[in-house]
Enzyme design. Structure first.
Site, short mmCIF file in Angstrom:
data_model
loop_
_atom_site.label_atom_id
_atom_site.label_comp_id
_atom_site.label_asym_id
_atom_site.label_seq_id
_atom_site.Cartn_x
_atom_site.Cartn_y
_atom_site.Cartn_z
N CYS A 11 0.90 -1.10 -0.56
CA CYS A 11 -0.02 0.32 0.19
C CYS A 11 0.84 1.66 0.54
O CYS A 11 2.08 1.37 0.01
CB CYS A 11 -1.04 0.33 0.95
N CYS A 14 3.93 1.48 2.45
CA CYS A 14 4.82 0.91 2.64
C CYS A 14 5.72 1.49 1.36
O CYS A 14 6.60 1.78 1.39
CB CYS A 14 4.89 -0.26 1.85
N ASP A 442 9.74 27.82 -32.29
CA ASP A 442 10.90 27.71 -33.27
C ASP A 442 10.38 28.10 -34.19
O ASP A 442 8.82 27.36 -34.50
CB ASP A 442 11.68 26.78 -32.75
N ASP A 667 17.98 25.88 -30.04
CA ASP A 667 16.60 25.90 -29.62
C ASP A 667 16.91 25.55 -28.16
O ASP A 667 16.38 25.29 -27.13
CB ASP A 667 15.81 25.30 -30.09
#
Length: 851
Positions: A11, A14, A442, A667
């Site tokens: 769960c 844990c 761009d 870029d």
């Protein structure tokens, strides 16, 4: 980033325990544990042995996950995704039901509905102790079958990290032990008061409750496992695409080998209907290759010598001979699998609240159960009633729903994104994309195709268009410049129409045309000496500035050049200088990098979604503004150097959540700086590494799809978290009996266990609804692409025919239909063509192009 497989988790508590243990190690920068895939990613210079020891000290197991060195990484990953617990859960459930059903018959069936029992239980008088002993035996078997709850639950308590199994074990264990105590009291009552005295204890047993709790929780676990398996279907499907063998060409002979034996540089063949085994480049042959498995595009892509092919794509027609360029984990398919897997293993920021709650959830629930039992005892309730309230609190509480709320949605969304050719590198990127408010694009290769094309041919001094193009290609065919390639490409297509080679077609100008000398003047133009028979001619080509230095250019020509420049086109002038000293201008060819067919649609869609769209480019302001006008962009940053792009993004980020979309090396700084960086898939490796999201299909429309998917995922996570929290907020007080005196509402442990068993299943099922996500109205491509324009000046059908003829003469126009009554022109394209080209054709026909 190191990855580990973690065992023993049940769960969210844990998960919180493991993360705390690993984060406590010096040097750990980040630790994300995924309950869904039982995986853990750790960042930081920490030895793997230390990490494993920390996990084991917390009460769990761990092992490193490294694909390198494995025989087949895709196969190994596929095996890891298979839920090996599912068959075990099915087996446990079947055996549990075999013993639970008789137990329910003897307990609830006989006591509540007077179901008949074997005679020896009733003669000479009812033997209630024997009935209770049978319930004890059946319950014990069911609990032993489901002993994993008790083993894991006890381990969690011993390690001071109680989990969901601890809650189940406490609830079932308390029910069992209390019932055992009642059984001893019953046996004493049997001795003292006989059968009637023993009968009074039959309604006090919780044996069936203990067995039902663990069985119903197993049902929930089984449903949850089945649903969780579906969340990884997309990733499994990608792994299943990985070819297992390849056909190598060795000494002219075909040899079938396992895929792991293929090395870079090996030559392999791909027959029709077969998958491409590794990434490579085509050496011989031509075919149509189906790349839908990687890009989502259903239309096969033509491949010929020099083209690249990717692993797992399917050869549909011809025979291909290729050289391997990337193998193993370096192939495109392996990189996609790794991106999807890594993104699913990381955590989104939105999960932090659930993580904090899960870390203290189980201890708080145990405390609430103890307090509820104690309070009911203090107010005078019967011991059985008080214990029932505490047990109900323990078994209705579900930390699993909290722990699964985010990762299941992230896993499904990553799979959906991969199917649409959108790869999110991290869960944080997937979440942030949905919060974008400004998109910066761009220009070259992003908004535009990145491949310049000829958009206009304007001959002068009696030269025909064909002659101008032949002279131009004789010069430009020697250059590697993108603008030169645009001219050469058009000339090649024209030569193919006439059934000639390019050189033969060029030579038709006047006998044999052979460039004797060739000179490149960077930034200005080209110069070559042509030999035609015994005559030598100097051919010039390039910018207005360059050609004007050699011949005189009229004002009319310069005016046309200024007009084309204003449209964002690049004019290339060509002139011929003869041996007798005379020279003449051959004409002008205009070249433009056309706006992608889907860019304007995508940009319009982004704006309709409430986003601000900007363009960032190093091009001059005149060209940038024209491209922005064609694409529908309002704000332009032109003439910006790579380092300047970072500054622009930084400035925009001060007031907005910014996404940068680009494809080039220049870029990369901006992609890294922005809140989210999108890399066009065909871009440079640097851009792909710098970005947070990769668009495999090279389409700007996928930015729209990514944002929509992210927004849908965030909404789904909110829904999951809401139901996970509201379930516990409402369920725990109800189980504790808080509404008993007001409304008479109670909740027994059986119904509480049933509710808990369905809670996680419902959360996972809700996340699976993301599989229904569909890409909205993707723009048409190829022969389905069409546009409608407004044209003024058409008065009759003759005018319509003139416009139709002018427009259909453009290469790439499939058909045109003019309507003089409406003043409209409908054009169908077979490839991308700038609006300015249509405008020129309409104007030359004598009509006014409105737009």
């Amino acid at each position: 980033m190191d990855r580990y497989n973690v065992t023993g988790m049940s769960c969210a508590a844990c998960v919180a325990r493991v993360e705390r243990a690993v984060k406590a190690l010096p040097g750990v920068e980040r630790c994300d544990v995924n309950l869904l895939t039982h995986s853990m990613v750790v960042e930081g210079p920490v030895p793997g042995d230390d990490i494993i020891k920390a996990v084991e000290a917390a009460g769990y197991g761990a092992e490193p996950l490294t694909a390198s060195g494995t025989k087949n990484s895709a196969e190994t990953g596929r095996d890891r995704l298979e839920d090996k617990e599912l068959p075990v859960l099915k087996n446990r459930l079947v055996w549990s039901l075999l013993f639970l059903l008789p137990l329910l018959y003897f307990s609830m069936g006989h006591m509540s509905f007077d179901f008949p029992l074997p005679r020896w239980f009733l003669e000479p008088e009812p033997n209630h102790v024997a009935m209770a002993l049978l319930q004890l035996a059946l319950t014990t078997v069911v609990l032993v079958i489901n002993q994993k709850f008790f083993v894991n639950g006890a381990r969690g308590i011993i390690n001071r990290a109680p989990n969901m199994d601890s809650l189940v074990a406490l609830g079932a264990g308390v029910s069992y032990l209390y019932s055992l105590a009642v059984l001893f009291a019953m046996s004493r009552a049997q001795l003292v008061g006989g059968s009637d005295a023993a009968k009074a204890f039959m309604d006090k047993f919780f044996f069936e409750g203990a067995a039902t709790i663990v069985t119903l929780i197993t049902v929930g676990k089984l449903l949850e496992a089945i649903s969780k398996g579906r969340t990884t279907n997309a990733l499994k499907a990608l792994m299943d695409l990985a070819p297992k063998t390849a056909t190598l060409l060795v000494d002219g002979q075909e040899k079938l080998v396992p895929i792991d034996q293929v090395q870079v540089g090996d030559v392999f063949v791909v027959k029709p209907g077969s998958s491409v085994p590794v990434d490579g480049i085509v050496l011989k042959g031509a075919s149509a290759v189906d790349e839908s498995a990687l890009t989502g595009e259903s239309i096969p892509v033509d491949k010929a010598a020099g083209d690249k092919v990717a692993s797992a794509t399917v050869n549909r027609s011809g025979f291909l001979e290729c050289r391997a360029t990337r193998v193993g984990e370096d192939t495109t398919l392996s990189q996609i699998i790794r991106m999807v897997s890594d993104a699913s293993a990381t955590k989104a920021p939105i999960s932090k609240i659930a993580d904090k709650v899960a870390g203290i959830f189980v201890p708080v629930v145990i405390a609430i159960a103890a307090v509820a039992t104690l309070v009911w005892l203090l107010v005078g309730a019967e011991t059985g009633f008080a214990l029932a309230r505490g047990i109900a609190v323990l078994v209705i509480s579900c930390p699993c729903a909290l722990g699964l709320a985010t990762p299941v949605a992230i896993m499904v969304a990553n799979g959906v994104g991969a199917r649409h050719g959108i790869l999110f590198k991290t869960s944080a990127a997937l979440e942030t994309v949905g919060r974008i408010r400004t998109v910066v694009l761009d220009k070259t290769g992003t908004i535009t195709s990145g491949t310049p094309a000829v958009v206009g041919i304007f001959p002068e001094n009696g030269v025909s268009e064909s002659e101008l193009l032949r002279y131009a290609s004789a010069l430009e065919s020697r250059s590697e410049h993108p603008l030169a390639k645009a001219v050469t490409e058009l000339a090649r297509r024209e030569s193919e129409k006439s059934g000639q080679s390019l050189q033969a077609w060029i030579a038709d100008i006047s006998g044999s045309v052979v460039p004797e000398s060739f000179e490149v003047l960077p930034g200005f133009g080209l110069k070559a000496t042509l030999v035609s028979g015994t005559e030598r001619q100097v051919l010039l080509g390039g910018s207005l500035r360059f050609v004007r230095e050699h011949i005189q250019i009229s004002e009319a020509v310069e005016s046309k050049i200024r007009e084309s420049s204003a449209r964002g086109e690049t004019p290339l002038l060509f002139a011929l200088s003869l041996e007798n000293g005379t020279s003449k201008l051959l004409g002008t060819i205009t070249v433009a990098d056309s706006v992608r067919s889907d860019s304007r649609l995508a940009i319009g869609e982004l704006k309709s979604m409430g986003l601000k769209v900007c363009m960032l480019t190093g091009d001059n302001e005149l060209t940038a503004n024209e491209i922005a006008r064609q694409a529908g962009i309002d704000r332009v940053f032109a003439g910006v150097l790579p380092q300047g792009k970072d500054d622009v993004i930084r400035e925009l980020m001060e007031n907005s959540t910014v996404a940068m979309v680009g494809d080039g090396i220049n870029d990369a700084p901006a992609l890294t700086r922005a809140h989210v960086g999108f890399a066009i898939g065909a871009g440079s490796d640097v851009a792909l590494d710098a970005a947070d999201v990769v668009l495999v299909k090279n389409s700007l429309w996928d930015v729209v799809t990514a944002i929509r998917l992210s927004r849908r995922t965030i909404r789904n996570i909110h829904e999951n978290l809401f139901w996970a929290f509201i379930y516990n907020v409402v369920g725990i007080p109800l189980a504790a009996g808080c509404f008993y005196h007001l409304f008479g509402w109670t909740l027994n442990a059986t119904f509480a266990a049933f509710a808990m068993s369905l809670s996680s299943f419902c959360v996972v099922t809700n996340a699976l609804r993301l599989n229904l996500f569909k890409n909205k109205a993707a723009p048409a491509k190829g022969k389905n692409m069409q546009k409608k324009f407004k044209v003024e000046g058409m008065m009759c059908p003759h005018c319509e025919a003139s416009v139709k003829k002018a427009v259909e003469s453009i290469d790439g126009v499939e058909s045109a239909a003019a309507d003089h009554k409406k003043g409209e022109l409908l054009v169908k394209f077979s490839r991308e063509i700038p609006d300015s080209t249509i405008a020129d054709a309409v104007k030359e026909a004598g009509y006014e192009f409105i737009g």
